[in-house]
Design a protein around this motif. Sequence first.
Motif, short mmCIF file in Angstrom:
data_model
loop_
_atom_site.label_atom_id
_atom_site.label_comp_id
_atom_site.label_asym_id
_atom_site.label_seq_id
_atom_site.Cartn_x
_atom_site.Cartn_y
_atom_site.Cartn_z
N SER A 168 0.83 -1.20 0.00
CA SER A 168 0.00 0.00 0.00
C SER A 168 0.86 1.26 0.00
O SER A 168 0.59 2.22 -0.74
CB SER A 168 -0.92 -0.01 1.23
N PHE A 169 1.91 1.26 0.80
CA PHE A 169 2.81 2.40 0.88
C PHE A 169 3.49 2.64 -0.47
O PHE A 169 3.58 3.78 -0.94
CB PHE A 169 3.87 2.14 1.96
N ALA A 170 3.95 1.55 -1.11
CA ALA A 170 4.60 1.66 -2.41
C ALA A 170 3.63 2.19 -3.47
O ALA A 170 4.00 3.02 -4.31
CB ALA A 170 5.19 0.32 -2.83
N LEU A 171 2.41 1.71 -3.44
CA LEU A 171 1.40 2.20 -4.39
C LEU A 171 1.10 3.68 -4.17
O LEU A 171 0.99 4.45 -5.12
CB LEU A 171 0.12 1.36 -4.27
N ALA A 172 0.98 4.08 -2.92
CA ALA A 172 0.71 5.48 -2.62
C ALA A 172 1.88 6.36 -3.02
O ALA A 172 1.69 7.47 -3.52
CB ALA A 172 0.40 5.66 -1.13
N ALA A 173 3.11 5.87 -2.83
CA ALA A 173 4.29 6.64 -3.23
C ALA A 173 4.33 6.85 -4.74
O ALA A 173 4.90 7.82 -5.22
CB ALA A 173 5.56 5.93 -2.76
N GLU A 174 3.70 5.95 -5.49
CA GLU A 174 3.61 6.10 -6.94
C GLU A 174 2.40 6.94 -7.35
O GLU A 174 2.19 7.18 -8.53
CB GLU A 174 3.50 4.72 -7.61
N GLY A 175 1.57 7.33 -6.39
CA GLY A 175 0.39 8.13 -6.70
C GLY A 175 -0.83 7.31 -7.06
O GLY A 175 -1.83 7.86 -7.51
N ARG A 176 -0.80 6.01 -6.83
CA ARG A 176 -1.94 5.13 -7.13
C ARG A 176 -2.74 4.94 -5.84
O ARG A 176 -2.73 3.89 -5.22
CB ARG A 176 -1.42 3.83 -7.71
N TYR A 177 -3.47 5.98 -5.46
CA TYR A 177 -4.13 6.04 -4.16
C TYR A 177 -5.29 5.06 -3.99
O TYR A 177 -5.43 4.47 -2.93
CB TYR A 177 -4.59 7.47 -3.86
N LEU A 178 -6.11 4.90 -5.00
CA LEU A 178 -7.23 3.97 -4.88
C LEU A 178 -6.72 2.54 -4.71
O LEU A 178 -7.18 1.80 -3.84
CB LEU A 178 -8.17 4.07 -6.09
N ARG A 179 -5.76 2.17 -5.51
CA ARG A 179 -5.18 0.83 -5.42
C ARG A 179 -4.49 0.66 -4.05
O ARG A 179 -4.54 -0.41 -3.46
CB ARG A 179 -4.19 0.65 -6.56
N SER A 180 -3.86 1.72 -3.57
CA SER A 180 -3.22 1.70 -2.26
C SER A 180 -4.26 1.46 -1.16
O SER A 180 -4.05 0.65 -0.26
CB SER A 180 -2.49 3.02 -2.02
N PHE A 181 -5.38 2.15 -1.25
CA PHE A 181 -6.45 1.98 -0.26
C PHE A 181 -6.99 0.56 -0.29
O PHE A 181 -7.23 -0.04 0.76
CB PHE A 181 -7.58 2.98 -0.53
#
Length: 122
Positions: free
Chosen positions: A48-61
Amino acid sequence: MILSVLGAGAWLTPGAATSGTHTQLGLQPCGWMVIMGKPCVTCGMTTSFALAAEGRYLRSFIAQPMGLVLCLGAAMGFWILLHTVLTGGRAWLMFECLTRPRSIWIIAGLVAAAWAYKVAVT
């Protein structure tokens, strides 16, 4: 320290699954998941942290809601602390409220809710 954690999150390649990305750091697979067959409290946080760092917030959530919150909080903390260092401002004082008992209980409740979500979708 905060910048190195954010950098590591951006450096990692999130796996197709919603957990397991931590193994890229040389860590073992989640022992809780291996033994119990259910996700632990932190399962999916690195992904989730890696996805959010890439700006993929929905996938991170979707991977782990608390991982998104932690990544956004770390990014916000970095900018606030940088501002404090450069200007001598007192913006960092807003973090004081996070150490109060009520805030700690709220954070613990959010962590528990994120864990319950992870168990429900796994």
